[in-house]
Design a protein around this motif. Structure first.
Motif, PDB file in Angstrom:
ATOM      1  N   HIS A 297      -5.165  -0.897   8.838  1.00  0.00           N
ATOM      2  CA  HIS A 297      -4.577  -2.671   8.982  1.00  0.00           C
ATOM      3  C   HIS A 297      -3.856  -3.235  10.129  1.00  0.00           C
ATOM      4  CE1 HIS A 297      -7.324  -3.031   4.958  1.00  0.00           C
ATOM      5  NE2 HIS A 297      -6.515  -2.024   4.580  1.00  0.00           N
TER       6      HIS A 297
ATOM      7  N   CYS B 127       6.252  -0.629   7.357  1.00  0.00           N
ATOM      8  CA  CYS B 127       5.801  -1.984   7.100  1.00  0.00           C
ATOM      9  C   CYS B 127       4.017  -1.797   7.910  1.00  0.00           C
ATOM     10  CB  CYS B 127       5.671  -3.105   5.804  1.00  0.00           C
ATOM     11  SG  CYS B 127       5.121  -4.509   6.027  1.00  0.00           S
TER      12      CYS B 127
ATOM     13  N   ASP C 295       2.074   0.988   7.659  1.00  0.00           N
ATOM     14  CA  ASP C 295       1.159   1.815   6.594  1.00  0.00           C
ATOM     15  C   ASP C 295      -0.043   0.745   5.616  1.00  0.00           C
ATOM     16  OD1 ASP C 295       0.891   2.641   3.303  1.00  0.00           O
ATOM     17  OD2 ASP C 295       3.367   3.073   3.189  1.00  0.00           O
ATOM     18  N   ASP C 296      -0.582   1.558   5.571  1.00  0.00           N
ATOM     19  CA  ASP C 296      -2.443   0.504   5.221  1.00  0.00           C
ATOM     20  C   ASP C 296      -2.290   0.447   3.558  1.00  0.00           C
ATOM     21  OD1 ASP C 296      -3.564   0.277   7.039  1.00  0.00           O
ATOM     22  OD2 ASP C 296      -4.266   2.130   7.308  1.00  0.00           O
ATOM     23  N   LYS C 297      -0.514   0.304   2.989  1.00  0.00           N
ATOM     24  CA  LYS C 297      -0.305   0.427   1.575  1.00  0.00           C
ATOM     25  C   LYS C 297       0.522  -0.540   1.667  1.00  0.00           C
ATOM     26  CE  LYS C 297      -1.876   5.423  -0.055  1.00  0.00           C
ATOM     27  NZ  LYS C 297      -0.888   6.231  -0.693  1.00  0.00           N
ATOM     28  N   LEU C 298       0.717  -0.836   2.094  1.00  0.00           N
ATOM     29  CA  LEU C 298       1.570  -2.072   2.152  1.00  0.00           C
ATOM     30  C   LEU C 298       1.384  -3.380   2.746  1.00  0.00           C
ATOM     31  CD1 LEU C 298       4.712  -0.497   3.641  1.00  0.00           C
ATOM     32  CD2 LEU C 298       4.167  -0.688   0.774  1.00  0.00           C
ATOM     33  N   GLU C 299       1.732  -4.271   2.824  1.00  0.00           N
ATOM     34  CA  GLU C 299       0.973  -5.822   2.966  1.00  0.00           C
ATOM     35  C   GLU C 299       2.433  -6.134   3.809  1.00  0.00           C
ATOM     36  OE1 GLU C 299      -0.870  -8.412   0.203  1.00  0.00           O
ATOM     37  OE2 GLU C 299      -2.058  -6.966  -0.726  1.00  0.00           O
TER      38      GLU C 299
END
Length: 80
Positions: A10, A70, A73-77
């Motif tokens: 992302h 952020c 890390d693909d888990k963070l938006e």
């Protein structure tokens, strides 16, 4: 032999979103980042054709007020 490391899925979308949220062009983004890269590199980063070097990611982090974690890390938006 060399092994490529996994790329954040992302990252490109996040970099594009940061520039759009700032409401600036790609050449203006280069100026804001304060890095010496051709402005068309911004397009390559945003289209996931190239991954930015660490110093460019750090500059994005500082310009946007978003942590490097952020960004990668693909888990963070991105914060709203």
């Amino acid at each position: 032999m060399g092994h490529s490391r996994p790329r954040p899925k992302h990252l490109a979308a996040k970099l594009l979103q940061i520039r759009r949220d700032l409401g600036i062009s790609q050449p203006e983004m280069v100026k804001r980042l304060g890095v010496e890269i051709p402005y068309n590199f911004i397009s390559k980063y945003e289209l996931n054709k190239n991954e930015p070097p660490l110093m460019v990611l750090l500059a994005y982090s500082r310009v946007s007020g978003v942590t490097v974690e952020c960004l990668i890390d693909d888990k963070l938006e991105l914060p709203k």
